[in-house]
Design a protein around this motif. Structure first.
Motif, short mmCIF file in Angstrom:
data_model
loop_
_atom_site.label_atom_id
_atom_site.label_comp_id
_atom_site.label_asym_id
_atom_site.label_seq_id
_atom_site.Cartn_x
_atom_site.Cartn_y
_atom_site.Cartn_z
N TYR A 181 0.73 -1.32 -0.24
CA TYR A 181 -0.58 -0.10 -0.21
C TYR A 181 0.70 0.98 0.27
CZ TYR A 181 -2.86 3.91 1.40
OH TYR A 181 -4.10 5.26 1.29
N GLU A 195 2.47 7.18 -6.26
CA GLU A 195 1.08 8.42 -7.10
C GLU A 195 1.63 9.14 -6.96
OE1 GLU A 195 -2.75 8.35 -5.51
OE2 GLU A 195 -2.50 6.36 -5.67
N ARG A 196 2.11 9.15 -5.36
CA ARG A 196 1.83 10.79 -5.13
C ARG A 196 3.05 11.95 -5.20
NH1 ARG A 196 -0.31 9.41 0.61
NH2 ARG A 196 -2.29 9.66 0.45
N LYS A 202 2.55 1.70 -2.98
CA LYS A 202 1.46 2.26 -4.67
C LYS A 202 1.52 3.39 -4.12
CE LYS A 202 -3.69 2.29 -5.90
NZ LYS A 202 -4.80 1.27 -5.62
N LYS A 203 1.43 4.30 -2.59
CA LYS A 203 1.11 5.47 -2.42
C LYS A 203 1.95 6.20 -2.84
CE LYS A 203 -3.13 5.50 -1.58
NZ LYS A 203 -4.15 6.31 -2.44
#
Length: 229
Positions: free
Chosen positions: A125, A132-133, A128-129
């Motif tokens: 998780y 993405e960020r 992924k963040k």
């Protein structure tokens, strides 16, 4: 056992506080002139500010901290490298209560940085963040916060870190606590009654504002972004 009237008063008190907090954060949002910017921080401070202002997380530095202050200094000085040309991998050997990540740059001249994702249980998780960020970073609207006020971690080289931070190319502020900061540039000190109290905690006197509100971060963001135009 509490009677119904006492419970009702407590209910009113809780909801009154929630309402006043809502009014206060609404006021902060109205004062904020720019809604789209990047906050780079060494711990959760940036996430707290984004959340209170109701803004999108335009930064990968959310819900974690750098356990080594020198790692954060290196990260900020080489932000492009560590967000564009580095791989975040899982340090499975040392991850026990939460995921620990190793940020490994492509250029071996630069050190591997350690990140503690203390608010999450899954490395998949947080990876992924992070991916993405980091694509949301707005380079010409980037502001840096170095929070050295965060307990209970010792900041044994505090003066050195402050000195090393002075030539950061982004607008920045450094946070300390209960310290005379007259000799420093771009440094703010919080007045906190106990070393164990986090700056993001609500003050007992009002229960509306937090200790973080001693620093006018909305004014700081407005001023910083205006300078960069």
């Amino acid at each position: 056992m509490e009677n119904k009237f006492i419970r009702f008063l407590k209910f009113l008190n809780r909801n009154e506080i929630k309402f006043v907090r809502f009014l206060y954060t609404s006021y902060l949002k109205l004062k904020l002139k720019e809604k789209n910017f990047t906050l780079i921080t060494n711990n959760c401070t940036g996430g707290i500010i984004y959340h209170r202002l109701g803004l999108k997380f335009n930064s990968p530095t959310i819900n974690f901290y750098f356990p080594k202050d020198e790692d954060y200094v290196c990260f900020v000085h080489n932000l492009d490298l560590y967000t564009q040309k580095a791989n975040l991998v899982h340090d499975k050997e040392n991850s026990i209560d939460f995921p620990i990540g190793l940020l490994i740059p492509d250029d071996k001249k630069y050190p591997i940085l350690t990140i503690h994702f203390i608010h999450d249980s899954s490395f998949e998780y947080v990876f992924k963040k992070w991916e993405e960020r980091k694509t949301r970073i707005i380079k010409d609207k980037t502001i840096v916060i170095f929070d050295l006020s965060f307990p209970p971690f010792p900041h044994i080289n505090q003066d050195k870190y402050i000195e090393d931070f002075q030539d950061v190319k982004y607008p920045f502020v450094i946070f300390l606590r209960n310290t005379d900061v007259s000799k420093y540039k771009n440094v703010f000190s919080f007045k906190v009654p106990s070393e164990n109290i986090k700056v993001g905690s609500h003050t007992p006197s009002t229960r509306i504002k937090t200790y973080l509100d001693q620093f006018n971060y909305v004014k700081f963001i407005n001023k910083s972004l205006k300078k960069r135009k």
